[in-house]
Design a protein around this motif. Structure first.
Motif, PDB file in Angstrom:
ATOM      1  N   VAL A  88       0.840  -1.201   0.000  1.00  0.00           N
ATOM      2  CA  VAL A  88       0.000   0.000   0.000  1.00  0.00           C
ATOM      3  C   VAL A  88       0.874   1.250   0.000  1.00  0.00           C
ATOM      4  O   VAL A  88       0.628   2.190  -0.769  1.00  0.00           O
ATOM      5  CB  VAL A  88      -0.974  -0.006   1.201  1.00  0.00           C
ATOM      6  CG1 VAL A  88      -1.691   1.336   1.335  1.00  0.00           C
ATOM      7  CG2 VAL A  88      -1.986  -1.137   1.050  1.00  0.00           C
ATOM      8  N   ARG A  89       1.895   1.263   0.835  1.00  0.00           N
ATOM      9  CA  ARG A  89       2.814   2.410   0.868  1.00  0.00           C
ATOM     10  C   ARG A  89       3.379   2.678  -0.525  1.00  0.00           C
ATOM     11  O   ARG A  89       3.413   3.817  -1.000  1.00  0.00           O
ATOM     12  CB  ARG A  89       3.943   2.133   1.851  1.00  0.00           C
ATOM     13  CG  ARG A  89       5.008   3.240   1.896  1.00  0.00           C
ATOM     14  CD  ARG A  89       6.297   2.794   2.536  1.00  0.00           C
ATOM     15  NE  ARG A  89       6.940   1.782   1.705  1.00  0.00           N
ATOM     16  CZ  ARG A  89       7.705   0.813   2.163  1.00  0.00           C
ATOM     17  NH1 ARG A  89       7.923   0.696   3.466  1.00  0.00           N
ATOM     18  NH2 ARG A  89       8.262  -0.057   1.349  1.00  0.00           N
ATOM     19  N   ASN A  90       3.824   1.629  -1.196  1.00  0.00           N
ATOM     20  CA  ASN A  90       4.427   1.795  -2.514  1.00  0.00           C
ATOM     21  C   ASN A  90       3.422   2.271  -3.556  1.00  0.00           C
ATOM     22  O   ASN A  90       3.719   3.174  -4.345  1.00  0.00           O
ATOM     23  CB  ASN A  90       5.061   0.478  -2.972  1.00  0.00           C
ATOM     24  CG  ASN A  90       6.291   0.122  -2.178  1.00  0.00           C
ATOM     25  OD1 ASN A  90       6.732   0.867  -1.299  1.00  0.00           O
ATOM     26  ND2 ASN A  90       6.851  -1.038  -2.471  1.00  0.00           N
ATOM     27  N   VAL A  91       2.247   1.669  -3.575  1.00  0.00           N
ATOM     28  CA  VAL A  91       1.230   2.051  -4.566  1.00  0.00           C
ATOM     29  C   VAL A  91       0.821   3.515  -4.394  1.00  0.00           C
ATOM     30  O   VAL A  91       0.569   4.209  -5.376  1.00  0.00           O
ATOM     31  CB  VAL A  91       0.006   1.111  -4.488  1.00  0.00           C
ATOM     32  CG1 VAL A  91      -1.182   1.668  -5.259  1.00  0.00           C
ATOM     33  CG2 VAL A  91       0.381  -0.271  -5.013  1.00  0.00           C
ATOM     34  N   ARG A  92       0.790   3.989  -3.164  1.00  0.00           N
ATOM     35  CA  ARG A  92       0.432   5.397  -2.946  1.00  0.00           C
ATOM     36  C   ARG A  92       1.503   6.344  -3.475  1.00  0.00           C
ATOM     37  O   ARG A  92       1.219   7.493  -3.790  1.00  0.00           O
ATOM     38  CB  ARG A  92       0.149   5.633  -1.471  1.00  0.00           C
ATOM     39  CG  ARG A  92      -1.175   4.998  -1.075  1.00  0.00           C
ATOM     40  CD  ARG A  92      -1.594   5.338   0.325  1.00  0.00           C
ATOM     41  NE  ARG A  92      -2.961   4.905   0.534  1.00  0.00           N
ATOM     42  CZ  ARG A  92      -3.418   4.415   1.655  1.00  0.00           C
ATOM     43  NH1 ARG A  92      -2.622   4.307   2.710  1.00  0.00           N
ATOM     44  NH2 ARG A  92      -4.681   4.046   1.756  1.00  0.00           N
ATOM     45  N   GLU A  93       2.732   5.862  -3.606  1.00  0.00           N
ATOM     46  CA  GLU A  93       3.828   6.672  -4.158  1.00  0.00           C
ATOM     47  C   GLU A  93       4.007   6.478  -5.656  1.00  0.00           C
ATOM     48  O   GLU A  93       4.393   7.389  -6.369  1.00  0.00           O
ATOM     49  CB  GLU A  93       5.144   6.334  -3.451  1.00  0.00           C
ATOM     50  CG  GLU A  93       5.235   6.880  -2.059  1.00  0.00           C
ATOM     51  CD  GLU A  93       5.341   8.393  -2.019  1.00  0.00           C
ATOM     52  OE1 GLU A  93       6.037   8.983  -2.862  1.00  0.00           O
ATOM     53  OE2 GLU A  93       4.701   8.987  -1.130  1.00  0.00           O
ATOM     54  N   GLU A  94       3.779   5.264  -6.125  1.00  0.00           N
ATOM     55  CA  GLU A  94       3.993   4.909  -7.526  1.00  0.00           C
ATOM     56  C   GLU A  94       2.899   3.941  -7.951  1.00  0.00           C
ATOM     57  O   GLU A  94       2.896   2.788  -7.524  1.00  0.00           O
ATOM     58  CB  GLU A  94       5.376   4.272  -7.711  1.00  0.00           C
ATOM     59  CG  GLU A  94       5.645   3.703  -9.090  1.00  0.00           C
ATOM     60  CD  GLU A  94       5.466   4.703 -10.207  1.00  0.00           C
ATOM     61  OE1 GLU A  94       4.462   4.604 -10.952  1.00  0.00           O
ATOM     62  OE2 GLU A  94       6.331   5.593 -10.333  1.00  0.00           O
ATOM     63  N   ARG A  95       1.969   4.428  -8.762  1.00  0.00           N
ATOM     64  CA  ARG A  95       0.804   3.633  -9.150  1.00  0.00           C
ATOM     65  C   ARG A  95       1.119   2.527 -10.152  1.00  0.00           C
ATOM     66  O   ARG A  95       0.346   1.572 -10.284  1.00  0.00           O
ATOM     67  CB  ARG A  95      -0.279   4.540  -9.734  1.00  0.00           C
ATOM     68  CG  ARG A  95      -0.864   5.497  -8.720  1.00  0.00           C
ATOM     69  CD  ARG A  95      -1.932   6.378  -9.342  1.00  0.00           C
ATOM     70  NE  ARG A  95      -2.983   5.567  -9.925  1.00  0.00           N
ATOM     71  CZ  ARG A  95      -3.622   5.874 -11.071  1.00  0.00           C
ATOM     72  NH1 ARG A  95      -3.310   6.957 -11.740  1.00  0.00           N
ATOM     73  NH2 ARG A  95      -4.568   5.093 -11.535  1.00  0.00           N
TER      74      ARG A  95
END
Length: 162
Positions: free
Chosen positions: A74-81
C-alpha cells in the motif's frame, strides 16, 4: 511398466502447437477468473522494489487484491501507481502491467468487495484493523507458453485487447 507423459497439462513445445491470439486471450481470461494467487510487484522511490503474493479477484476489467493498510504494498502504490502482476505458472505465463488505485475497506465498491468475499470466504471489511483494496487496471497483458509463443505474446496494449 513404462511411465506415460502427462500430455493433458503439458504446454505445447512446437511451432505447430502455437495458440492463436483469440485462444490465448480466452485462456488468459479463464485463468484470471478462476485462479487464486497472483504476484504483485511494486516500487517506492526510497525503498525500492517489493513483491508479494496475494489472493485476487478479476472483475472482467481489473484485478483486485486486499492487504493491511500499513503494508509495504500500500505504501508503494500510494507513491507509484505503476505495478506489475504475474500468475505463478512459469510454463503458462501471464504477466500484466498497469496502474493501481487504493480503496480503504469502508470506501471500496461493494460489488468488488463482495466478489472478493465470495471467492475466498473472507471479508476484510469485517476484520479488526484497517485493510485496503487495490484495483489494478491492466494496460499491457502478455501471455505465452514456451519459446514458440514469445512472438505475439502481447495480447493487450494500452488497455485494448489485440
Amino acid at each position: 511398466m513404462p511411465v506415460q507423459a502427462d500430455t493433458q497439462n503439458t504446454p505445447p513445445t512446437t511451432e505447430d502447437a502455437r495458440r492463436p491470439a483469440a485462444e490465448r486471450r480466452r485462456q488468459t481470461l479463464d485463468r484470471l477468473a478462476t485462479e487464486r494467487d497472483i504476484w504483485l510487484a511494486t516500487s517506492h522511490p526510497e525503498h525500492g522494489p517489493h513483491q508479494a503474493p496475494f489472493w485476487f479477484s478479476w472483475d472482467g476489467r481489473a484485478v483486485w487484491v486486499c492487504t493491511g493498510a500499513a503494508s509495504a504494498t500500500v505504501r508503494n502504490v500510494r507513491e507509484e501507481r505503476r505495478v506489475h502482476l504475474s500468475l505463478p505458472d512459469t510454463a503458462d505465463v501471464v504477466m500484466l502491467q498497469g496502474e493501481a488505485d487504493c480503496y480503504a475497506d469502508q470506501d471500496v465498491p461493494e460489488e468488488a468487495a463482495d466478489r472478493f468475499t465470495a471467492k475466498f470466504g473472507w471479508d476484510p471489511r469485517r476484520e479488526e484493523g484497517s485493510f485496503v483494496y487495490i484495483r489494478i487496471t491492466p494496460a499491457v497483458i502478455r501471455a505465452w507458453r514456451d519459446e514458440p509463443e514469445l512472438r505475439g505474446r502481447v495480447i493487450m496494449r494500452d488497455g485494448t485487447w489485440l
